[in-house]
Design a protein around this motif. Structure first.
Motif, PDB file in Angstrom:
ATOM      1  N   VAL A 174       0.834  -1.208   0.000  1.00 46.18           N
ATOM      2  CA  VAL A 174       0.000   0.000   0.000  1.00 46.18           C
ATOM      3  C   VAL A 174       0.869   1.258   0.000  1.00 46.18           C
ATOM      4  O   VAL A 174       0.610   2.211  -0.744  1.00 46.18           O
ATOM      5  N   ILE A 175       1.909   1.262   0.811  1.00 47.40           N
ATOM      6  CA  ILE A 175       2.793   2.431   0.861  1.00 47.40           C
ATOM      7  C   ILE A 175       3.520   2.602  -0.468  1.00 47.40           C
ATOM      8  O   ILE A 175       3.638   3.716  -0.986  1.00 47.40           O
ATOM      9  N   LEU A 229       4.009   5.460  -5.633  1.00 45.70           N
ATOM     10  CA  LEU A 229       3.970   5.444  -7.095  1.00 45.70           C
ATOM     11  C   LEU A 229       2.889   6.372  -7.629  1.00 45.70           C
ATOM     12  O   LEU A 229       3.059   6.997  -8.674  1.00 45.70           O
ATOM     13  N   GLY A 230       1.783   6.467  -6.902  1.00 45.22           N
ATOM     14  CA  GLY A 230       0.695   7.334  -7.323  1.00 45.22           C
ATOM     15  C   GLY A 230       0.897   8.803  -6.982  1.00 45.22           C
ATOM     16  O   GLY A 230       0.117   9.652  -7.403  1.00 45.22           O
ATOM     17  N   GLY A 231       1.909   9.110  -6.195  1.00 49.47           N
ATOM     18  CA  GLY A 231       2.202  10.495  -5.859  1.00 49.47           C
ATOM     19  C   GLY A 231       1.539  10.983  -4.580  1.00 49.47           C
ATOM     20  O   GLY A 231       1.704  12.141  -4.213  1.00 49.47           O
ATOM     21  N   HIS A 248      11.125   7.159  -6.759  1.00 48.68           N
ATOM     22  CA  HIS A 248      10.409   6.163  -7.561  1.00 48.68           C
ATOM     23  C   HIS A 248      10.980   4.756  -7.328  1.00 48.68           C
ATOM     24  O   HIS A 248      10.235   3.786  -7.250  1.00 48.68           O
ATOM     25  N   GLU A 249      12.309   4.664  -7.210  1.00 48.06           N
ATOM     26  CA  GLU A 249      12.953   3.362  -7.007  1.00 48.06           C
ATOM     27  C   GLU A 249      12.550   2.745  -5.672  1.00 48.06           C
ATOM     28  O   GLU A 249      12.345   1.531  -5.574  1.00 48.06           O
ATOM     29  N   ALA A 267      10.595  -0.805  -5.045  1.00 53.45           N
ATOM     30  CA  ALA A 267      11.167  -1.807  -4.139  1.00 53.45           C
ATOM     31  C   ALA A 267      10.186  -2.174  -3.032  1.00 53.45           C
ATOM     32  O   ALA A 267      10.030  -3.358  -2.700  1.00 53.45           O
ATOM     33  N   LEU A 268       9.516  -1.193  -2.449  1.00 58.11           N
ATOM     34  CA  LEU A 268       8.527  -1.473  -1.410  1.00 58.11           C
ATOM     35  C   LEU A 268       7.382  -2.322  -1.960  1.00 58.11           C
ATOM     36  O   LEU A 268       6.937  -3.271  -1.322  1.00 58.11           O
ATOM     37  N   PHE A 269       6.913  -1.966  -3.135  1.00 62.71           N
ATOM     38  CA  PHE A 269       5.799  -2.693  -3.745  1.00 62.71           C
ATOM     39  C   PHE A 269       6.176  -4.153  -4.005  1.00 62.71           C
ATOM     40  O   PHE A 269       5.443  -5.074  -3.636  1.00 62.71           O
ATOM     41  N   ILE A 270       7.336  -4.381  -4.607  1.00 63.31           N
ATOM     42  CA  ILE A 270       7.752  -5.751  -4.939  1.00 63.31           C
ATOM     43  C   ILE A 270       8.068  -6.552  -3.686  1.00 63.31           C
ATOM     44  O   ILE A 270       7.618  -7.701  -3.540  1.00 63.31           O
TER      45      ILE A 270
END
Length: 70
Positions: free
Chosen positions: A26-27, A32-34, A40-41, A45-48
């Motif tokens: 979620v974070i 990524l959505g701003g 951005h990196e 990394a958090l998402f993956i």
């Protein structure tokens, strides 16, 4: 006094791992959505890492804690 079931504690740890992974996803998505400022990196990394933690960490823990076959 009754002894505590180790399975209950292990189940709680697995669910906390899922919750932590979901929070990371979620974070990362918010970054990524701003909605949350950040690199951005880091967001990717958090998402993956959060997705991997959500889907695979509980499975790895369950396999590690499995009772030995007799």
């Amino acid at each position: 006094m009754a002894e505590r079931d180790p399975a209950a504690g292990r189940y709680a740890i697995m669910q906390l791992a899922r919750l932590g992974g979901m929070a990371m996803v979620v974070i990362g998505a918010a970054m990524l959505g701003g909605a949350i400022p950040g690199p951005h990196e880091l967001a990717i990394a958090l998402f993956i890492c959060g997705a991997v933690e959500f889907f695979f960490l509980p499975l790895m823990l369950a396999r590690r804690w499995r009772s030995p076959k007799e």
